[in-house]
Design an enzyme around this catalytic site. Sequence first.
Site, mmCIF file in Angstrom:
data_model
loop_
_atom_site.group_PDB
_atom_site.id
_atom_site.type_symbol
_atom_site.label_atom_id
_atom_site.label_comp_id
_atom_site.label_asym_id
_atom_site.label_seq_id
_atom_site.Cartn_x
_atom_site.Cartn_y
_atom_site.Cartn_z
ATOM 1 N N ASN A 171 -5.234 1.751 -4.713
ATOM 2 C CA ASN A 171 -4.450 0.933 -5.486
ATOM 3 C C ASN A 171 -4.010 -0.275 -4.742
ATOM 4 O O ASN A 171 -4.430 -1.083 -3.909
ATOM 5 C CB ASN A 171 -3.343 1.628 -6.033
ATOM 6 C CG ASN A 171 -4.006 2.656 -7.196
ATOM 7 O OD1 ASN A 171 -4.467 2.422 -8.092
ATOM 8 N ND2 ASN A 171 -4.158 3.853 -6.859
ATOM 9 N N GLN B 115 4.586 -9.253 -6.897
ATOM 10 C CA GLN B 115 5.553 -8.654 -6.451
ATOM 11 C C GLN B 115 7.134 -9.079 -6.766
ATOM 12 O O GLN B 115 7.923 -8.265 -7.164
ATOM 13 C CB GLN B 115 5.359 -8.771 -4.989
ATOM 14 C CG GLN B 115 4.391 -7.632 -4.449
ATOM 15 C CD GLN B 115 4.408 -7.667 -2.837
ATOM 16 O OE1 GLN B 115 4.797 -8.790 -2.266
ATOM 17 N NE2 GLN B 115 3.854 -6.681 -2.255
ATOM 18 N N ARG C 50 6.028 4.963 -7.973
ATOM 19 C CA ARG C 50 5.023 5.790 -7.201
ATOM 20 C C ARG C 50 4.722 5.112 -5.503
ATOM 21 O O ARG C 50 5.059 3.990 -5.544
ATOM 22 C CB ARG C 50 3.509 5.843 -7.805
ATOM 23 C CG ARG C 50 3.043 4.426 -7.924
ATOM 24 C CD ARG C 50 1.744 4.433 -8.647
ATOM 25 N NE ARG C 50 0.807 3.182 -8.197
ATOM 26 C CZ ARG C 50 -0.114 2.787 -8.813
ATOM 27 N NH1 ARG C 50 -0.636 3.477 -10.097
ATOM 28 N NH2 ARG C 50 -1.005 1.932 -8.313
ATOM 29 N N GLU D 139 4.592 3.885 -2.088
ATOM 30 C CA GLU D 139 5.528 3.663 -1.162
ATOM 31 C C GLU D 139 6.241 2.179 -1.335
ATOM 32 O O GLU D 139 7.469 2.072 -1.175
ATOM 33 C CB GLU D 139 4.752 3.234 0.231
ATOM 34 C CG GLU D 139 5.800 2.960 1.579
ATOM 35 C CD GLU D 139 5.057 2.899 2.937
ATOM 36 O OE1 GLU D 139 5.453 2.031 3.935
ATOM 37 O OE2 GLU D 139 4.413 3.886 3.086
ATOM 38 N N GLY E 211 -0.701 -0.379 -2.840
ATOM 39 C CA GLY E 211 0.332 0.006 -1.912
ATOM 40 C C GLY E 211 0.331 -0.476 -0.573
ATOM 41 O O GLY E 211 0.935 -1.175 -0.044
ATOM 42 N N ASP E 212 -1.050 -0.473 0.068
ATOM 43 C CA ASP E 212 -1.199 -1.063 1.409
ATOM 44 C C ASP E 212 -1.306 -2.475 1.267
ATOM 45 O O ASP E 212 -0.435 -2.995 2.380
ATOM 46 C CB ASP E 212 -2.616 -0.705 2.076
ATOM 47 C CG ASP E 212 -2.874 0.987 1.759
ATOM 48 O OD1 ASP E 212 -1.769 1.697 2.364
ATOM 49 O OD2 ASP E 212 -3.947 1.489 1.425
ATOM 50 N N TYR F 84 0.929 7.232 -11.135
ATOM 51 C CA TYR F 84 -0.377 7.897 -11.205
ATOM 52 C C TYR F 84 -0.468 8.735 -12.621
ATOM 53 O O TYR F 84 0.684 8.958 -13.161
ATOM 54 C CB TYR F 84 -0.697 8.686 -9.957
ATOM 55 C CG TYR F 84 -0.275 7.968 -8.732
ATOM 56 C CD1 TYR F 84 -1.016 6.864 -8.222
ATOM 57 C CD2 TYR F 84 0.792 8.454 -7.707
ATOM 58 C CE1 TYR F 84 -1.055 6.360 -7.080
ATOM 59 C CE2 TYR F 84 0.894 7.544 -6.744
ATOM 60 C CZ TYR F 84 0.125 6.782 -6.279
ATOM 61 O OH TYR F 84 0.260 5.960 -4.970
#
Length: 376
Positions: free
Chosen positions: A14, A254, A270, A272, A16-17, A192
């Site tokens: 998704n 964001q 969900r 981080e 997050g990274d 999720y």
Amino acid sequence: MQASWEIFCSVVDNYGDAGVTWRLARQLAAEHGLRVRLWIDDPAALVRLCPEADADASRRQAGVEICRWPADWQPVEPADVVIEAFACQLPEAHVAAMANCGRRVLWLNLEYLSAEDWVGGCHGLPSLQPGGLQKFFFFPGFAENTGGLLREHGLLERRRAFQADAAARAAFLQSLGVQARPGERLFSLFAYENAALPGWLDALAQHTSPTLLLVPEGRILGDLQRWLDMPALAVGAQAQRGALRIQVLPFVRQDDYDRLLWCCDFNAVRGEDSFLRAQWAGRPLLWQIYPQAEGAHWDKLEAFLALYLEGLSPSGADALQALWRAWNAGEEMGAAWTALQDEWPELCAHAERWCARQAARPDLAAALVQFYTDWL
């Protein structure tokens, strides 16, 4: 000349990274005046968070040079600080260039966020690498012996001013096509797939207070569609069942997602990035941690709860803990949600105290810059 920094991001799941590294890169450039380059192997994921970024070519946005991380890596001059985010593997040719460039290069492995006790003992430790290089482990965290949390300068002040401005909140929601009704609680849901969702939605539908649940498009829509017994759910779709009204929102950049969290009375999040941004919103939250093999994620969940529940009354701590455990286990949510309602005022005050407590510590970007200064 200011030091050059580069961050390598491999998009695993998704957004997050990509979300964490993009926030960090922007902050290093904007607040510390650094030359920052972000290498990302799936630029399309970044485009969802920053629509101005180009998925097909390198370009500069917000002071950051965004570059595709190609499979056929060609040699480039390494930066003064090289960050591999979340233990991604740097190209071997780049590691060789770091060893042979004739100057000192700081190599950092930026780890995932965790509240586990062992994190503090590993933060900042070096690891000897081939070619005489050293790689240091850098752990974000909630305690003094960690690298802190991602937080832009003045974030809490901007958030509080926004929350105090009813007109600004209404205008922002209207820009998303949202019109809240008088007396409605605003909740957000970014999750999720989750077997616990129907029980929570049933509890909201049966509650005496009306609730508007705002759901950005994502993986949870399939579960939501089945609960509503609707053939499809698209952006803009609305439905009502009992006291619960649901609206599907577009996937937003964001900064707009931050504002959405600020608008809401309760945020289910969900992973981080959204997990941390919900904490900075100063509102009660529900975290769905990313599942790991053999249930390893439960240690991370329980470690955070042990910290977050400090200062709550026994009944407040029990109610919140029961809700988080049921949500992450995919279990019935009704009883836990009902119990939580009795603790609502305390949980609201506690969320703001937790936010202020964490904001009293240096932020992650500042800690990284200080680590480099000390290393020099």
